[in-house]
Design an enzyme around this catalytic site. Structure first.
Site, PDB file in Angstrom:
ATOM      1  N   HIS A  11      35.113  57.560  38.191  1.00 34.33           N
ATOM      2  CA  HIS A  11      35.640  58.055  39.566  1.00 34.33           C
ATOM      3  C   HIS A  11      36.772  57.216  39.909  1.00 34.33           C
ATOM      4  O   HIS A  11      37.689  58.033  40.558  1.00 34.33           O
ATOM      5  CB  HIS A  11      34.654  58.221  40.467  1.00 34.33           C
ATOM      6  CG  HIS A  11      33.465  59.132  40.265  1.00 34.33           C
ATOM      7  ND1 HIS A  11      32.885  59.735  41.076  1.00 34.33           N
ATOM      8  CD2 HIS A  11      33.297  59.797  39.021  1.00 34.33           C
ATOM      9  CE1 HIS A  11      32.001  60.666  40.640  1.00 34.33           C
ATOM     10  NE2 HIS A  11      32.267  60.717  39.205  1.00 34.33           N
ATOM     11  N   CYS A  54      32.413  35.527  41.239  1.00 35.53           N
ATOM     12  CA  CYS A  54      32.126  34.438  42.221  1.00 35.53           C
ATOM     13  C   CYS A  54      30.537  34.278  42.695  1.00 35.53           C
ATOM     14  O   CYS A  54      29.924  35.139  42.035  1.00 35.53           O
ATOM     15  CB  CYS A  54      32.960  34.402  43.372  1.00 35.53           C
ATOM     16  SG  CYS A  54      33.002  35.997  44.286  1.00 35.53           S
ATOM     17  N   HIS A 106      39.944  63.085  40.638  1.00 38.99           N
ATOM     18  CA  HIS A 106      39.749  61.609  40.783  1.00 38.99           C
ATOM     19  C   HIS A 106      40.900  61.141  40.689  1.00 38.99           C
ATOM     20  O   HIS A 106      41.324  60.170  41.548  1.00 38.99           O
ATOM     21  CB  HIS A 106      38.635  61.070  39.594  1.00 38.99           C
ATOM     22  CG  HIS A 106      37.401  61.495  39.671  1.00 38.99           C
ATOM     23  ND1 HIS A 106      36.503  61.327  40.885  1.00 38.99           N
ATOM     24  CD2 HIS A 106      36.743  62.118  38.733  1.00 38.99           C
ATOM     25  CE1 HIS A 106      35.378  62.271  40.630  1.00 38.99           C
ATOM     26  NE2 HIS A 106      35.445  62.431  39.469  1.00 38.99           N
ATOM     27  N   ASP A 139      35.256  31.692  39.890  1.00 39.34           N
ATOM     28  CA  ASP A 139      35.133  30.228  40.637  1.00 39.34           C
ATOM     29  C   ASP A 139      33.979  29.442  39.935  1.00 39.34           C
ATOM     30  O   ASP A 139      33.346  29.892  39.065  1.00 39.34           O
ATOM     31  CB  ASP A 139      35.294  30.349  42.074  1.00 39.34           C
ATOM     32  CG  ASP A 139      34.118  30.863  42.865  1.00 39.34           C
ATOM     33  OD1 ASP A 139      32.927  31.283  41.955  1.00 39.34           O
ATOM     34  OD2 ASP A 139      33.884  31.005  43.950  1.00 39.34           O
ATOM     35  N   THR A 188      29.112  35.808  45.306  1.00 38.77           N
ATOM     36  CA  THR A 188      28.743  37.080  45.727  1.00 38.77           C
ATOM     37  C   THR A 188      29.506  38.283  44.882  1.00 38.77           C
ATOM     38  O   THR A 188      29.242  39.441  45.118  1.00 38.77           O
ATOM     39  CB  THR A 188      28.980  37.434  47.235  1.00 38.77           C
ATOM     40  OG1 THR A 188      30.409  37.144  47.444  1.00 38.77           O
ATOM     41  CG2 THR A 188      28.024  36.170  47.911  1.00 38.77           C
TER      42      THR A 188
HETATM   43  C1  RB5 Z   1      31.567  29.684  47.060  1.00 39.34           C
HETATM   44  O1  RB5 Z   1      30.752  28.821  47.650  1.00 39.34           O
HETATM   45  C2  RB5 Z   1      31.598  31.212  47.342  1.00 39.34           C
HETATM   46  O2  RB5 Z   1      31.752  31.135  48.890  1.00 39.34           O
HETATM   47  C3  RB5 Z   1      32.257  32.208  46.711  1.00 39.34           C
HETATM   48  O3  RB5 Z   1      31.714  31.953  45.303  1.00 39.34           O
HETATM   49  C4  RB5 Z   1      32.155  33.714  46.828  1.00 39.34           C
HETATM   50  O4  RB5 Z   1      30.777  34.098  46.897  1.00 39.34           O
HETATM   51  C5  RB5 Z   1      33.009  34.252  48.125  1.00 39.34           C
HETATM   52  O5  RB5 Z   1      33.128  35.523  48.283  1.00 39.34           O
END
Ligand code: RB5
Length: 149
Positions: free
Chosen positions: A98, A65, A133, A8, A67
């Site tokens: 695994h 993304c 596994h 994203d 996180t």
């Molecule tokens: C975008 O702001 C953020 O929420 C997205 O990139 C991600 O971290 C969501 O899990």
């Protein structure tokens, strides 16, 4: 090996670093977007990459993304996908050996570019170890079938 890539807006800058690495290494890939830092929704890119990996057009995927969490949750909704969020090389290796993970997810807001490339290198070079596994993966597939019937 063909890699499907996606991110994203929050993962876009780190995806560019990963692209540079893949190009330097001569690893074949396709970028399924997004293509800018304009705000967008991570499930859209998770779906594009996950479908290509699930139908075996691409052997492995990498999704990024902010996180690595949301894009991984979304990718894991596609049957056959085992997306693993990794923030260290030990997990990256274990996710292949695994769990036979077929998509790596990372968080641009969590790890730096140097570690991210080490994680990518590890993920792409590790191999599934099968045996006990495989039995566990088969059980995951059974769960998937139970709820997708
Ligand atoms: C975008 O702001 C953020 O929420 C997205 O990139 C991600 O971290 C969501 O899990």
């Amino acid at each position: 090996m063909k890699i499907a890539l996606g991110s994203d807006h929050a993962g876009f800058p780190l995806k560019k670093v990963v692209i540079e690495y893949l190009q330097d290494e001569g690893i074949e890939f396709e970028d399924f977007g997004t293509f800018s830092e304009d705000s967008c929704d991570y499930p859209d890119y998770a779906l594009k990459v996950a479908e290509k990996v699930a139908d075996k057009s691409y052997e492995l995927g990498i999704l990024i993304c902010g996180t690595g969490i949301g894009i991984g949750i979304a990718a894991n909704k596609v049957p056959g996908i085992r997306a693993a969020l990794c923030g260290d090389t030990f997990s990256a290796r274990a996710s292949r050996e695994h769990n036979n993970a077929n998509i790596l997810t990372m968080g641009q807001r969590v790890i730096g570019p140097g570690l991210a490339i080490d994680i990518v290198k590890t993920f792409l070079s590790a191999e599934f170890q099968g045996d006990r596994h495989q039995r566990r993966i088969d059980k995951i597939t059974e769960i998937e079938k139970k709820y997708n019937a």
